[in-house]
Scaffold this motif. Structure first.
Motif, short mmCIF file in Angstrom:
data_model
loop_
_atom_site.label_atom_id
_atom_site.label_comp_id
_atom_site.label_asym_id
_atom_site.label_seq_id
_atom_site.Cartn_x
_atom_site.Cartn_y
_atom_site.Cartn_z
N ASP A 57 0.67 -1.18 0.01
CA ASP A 57 -0.11 0.04 0.26
C ASP A 57 0.85 1.15 0.04
N LYS A 59 1.77 -1.30 4.10
CA LYS A 59 1.61 -2.57 4.29
C LYS A 59 1.33 -3.56 3.25
N TYR A 99 -0.07 -6.65 0.86
CA TYR A 99 -1.62 -7.07 0.42
C TYR A 99 -1.54 -7.62 -0.85
N LYS A 140 -9.22 -6.40 -2.51
CA LYS A 140 -7.79 -6.44 -1.79
C LYS A 140 -7.77 -7.00 -0.33
N GLU A 189 -5.11 -7.38 3.13
CA GLU A 189 -3.87 -7.35 3.78
C GLU A 189 -3.64 -8.49 4.19
N LYS A 215 0.02 -10.76 6.47
CA LYS A 215 1.48 -10.72 7.33
C LYS A 215 2.35 -11.51 6.51
N GLY A 265 -3.79 -14.06 6.82
CA GLY A 265 -4.48 -13.17 5.66
C GLY A 265 -5.14 -13.97 4.58
#
Length: 374
Positions: free
Chosen positions: A312, A317, A319, A331, A333, A335, A349
């Motif tokens: 982003d 972050k 995604y 979309k 997000e 980790k 995620g």
């Protein structure tokens, strides 16, 4: 007749507008981009760093002379194996005139003192034999005589050392430069006829030869400050040499510098690793080398290709876009964990069932597509 021409003109105008409209519609319309998808998969990931450097002998010994002079003869060559005590070179002494003159003066003075002591000794010896003087007085005269003889001997030896570099009774002449360790001659930076300086408290002296044991090599390189805290002593390394392709040597990290050096705006820390050599390869000192270090590794983890990962612009972050319908994406997000530059670990995620958009696909050119079909 005029009415016919008017009707014909109107028909042609309508036809022209129709063709123009069709052309504009076709030229402005673009075929939609068809995005492909990929799924997450399970794999093993290793996070590595590469340190650049070279391989050098663990110990290098520089042989220096114990006396100043001129190289008279060199008995070895670079690359030759040598044992401790072997003769490397011979130095011809060029005496200093001032030192030589002073030493000659000391010899003459010692002779004068000895001659005088001998006269006194002979006179007192005759008196002692007749019982005129006591043994105590005679012993004092005898001591002075013996000291005078020793002083003359010392002065003569000093003169001999200044003139030729050693005394006649010396078992190892200072002019003979011998190896102090066993190994291979790496370098002989002097040649016959060169002047050399002895090693002393004020001067390290001229290097006659450099000797090293090439069976004990270490990797010496540097790593960036961002990765040095991840290193630990005894970590395994894989060392590859520029001179030997398609071959890696095992190594073990044994030193991490406590202080870094700034190079081109980045702080670099020196590291050393013990290299376990393969006897079938002859490793020369100074080969350029790279050491691959595994900083962390995980087995059987969920991962995706790093190429389909997005970040982003505002939050930075990571995604991905998950398919929700035919060419429809949402979309999501995520980790991430370890990355090896190709695959990246997914901590949360998404699941293995999700279809992930391959976002960097471009629209195919119609002409190229037609040529491909042909």
């Amino acid at each position: 007749m005029k009415k016919f021409f008017k009707i014909l003109l109107i028909v042609l105008l309508i036809a022209g507008l129709g063709f123009s409209g069709k052309y504009l519609i076709e030229s402005n319309s673009k075929s939609p981009i068809v995005y492909t998808t990929e799924k997450a998969f399970r794999t093993s990931i290793e996070e590595k760093t590469v340190a650049t450097g070279k391989v050098i002998p663990e110990d290098e010994v520089k042989i220096k002379p114990q006396i100043s002079g001129i190289i008279e003869k060199i008995y070895v060559k670079e690359g030759e194996a040598i044992k401790s005590g072997d003769l490397i070179a011979k130095v011809k002494v060029v005496p200093n005139e001032q030192s030589l003159n002073s030493s000659r003066g000391r010899v003459k003075n010692a002779k004068i003192v000895l001659d005088n002591s001998k006269v006194e000794y002979d006179r007192n010896k005759a008196l002692f034999d007749k019982g005129v003087i006591s043994s105590k007085d005679f012993n004092a005269i005898n001591l002075q005589y013996n000291q005078a003889k020793q002083d003359l001997s010392n002065a003569q030896n000093d003169l001999q050392i200044i003139r030729v570099g050693s005394t006649g009774g010396s078992s190892t002449a200072n002019t003979n430069i011998r190896a102090t360790v066993s190994g291979t001659i790496l370098e002989i930076p002097v040649k016959e006829g060169d002047q050399v300086i002895e090693s002393n408290n004020f001067n390290e002296g001229t290097t006659i030869a450099t000797i090293a044991d090439l069976s004990k090599m270490i990797f010496e390189g540097k790593v960036d400050e961002a990765e040095v805290n991840k290193l630990k002593i005894d970590m395994p390394l894989k060392v590859s040499l520029g001179a030997i392709r398609d071959q890696e040597f095992d190594a073990k990290l044994k030193f991490i510098a406590p202080k870094g050096d700034e190079e081109q705006g980045a702080v670099q820390f020196k590291i050393e690793g013990e290299v376990f050599l393969d006897k079938s390869y002859f490793i020369r000192a100074g080969y350029s080398a790279n050491a691959s270090i595994v900083l962390d590794s995980k087995d059987d983890v969920l991962a995706i290709k790093e190429a389909i990962l997005q970040f982003d612009k505002d939050t930075e972050k990571p995604y991905v876009e998950i398919e929700t319908g035919d060419q429809e994406f949402e979309k999501k997000e995520i980790k991430i964990g370890l990355s090896d530059g190709i695959n990246v670990e997914i901590l949360s995620g998404i699941t293995e069932a999700d279809n992930i958009k391959v976002w960097n696909k471009t629209e195919p050119i119609k002409k190229e597509a037609e040529e491909t079909q042909d």
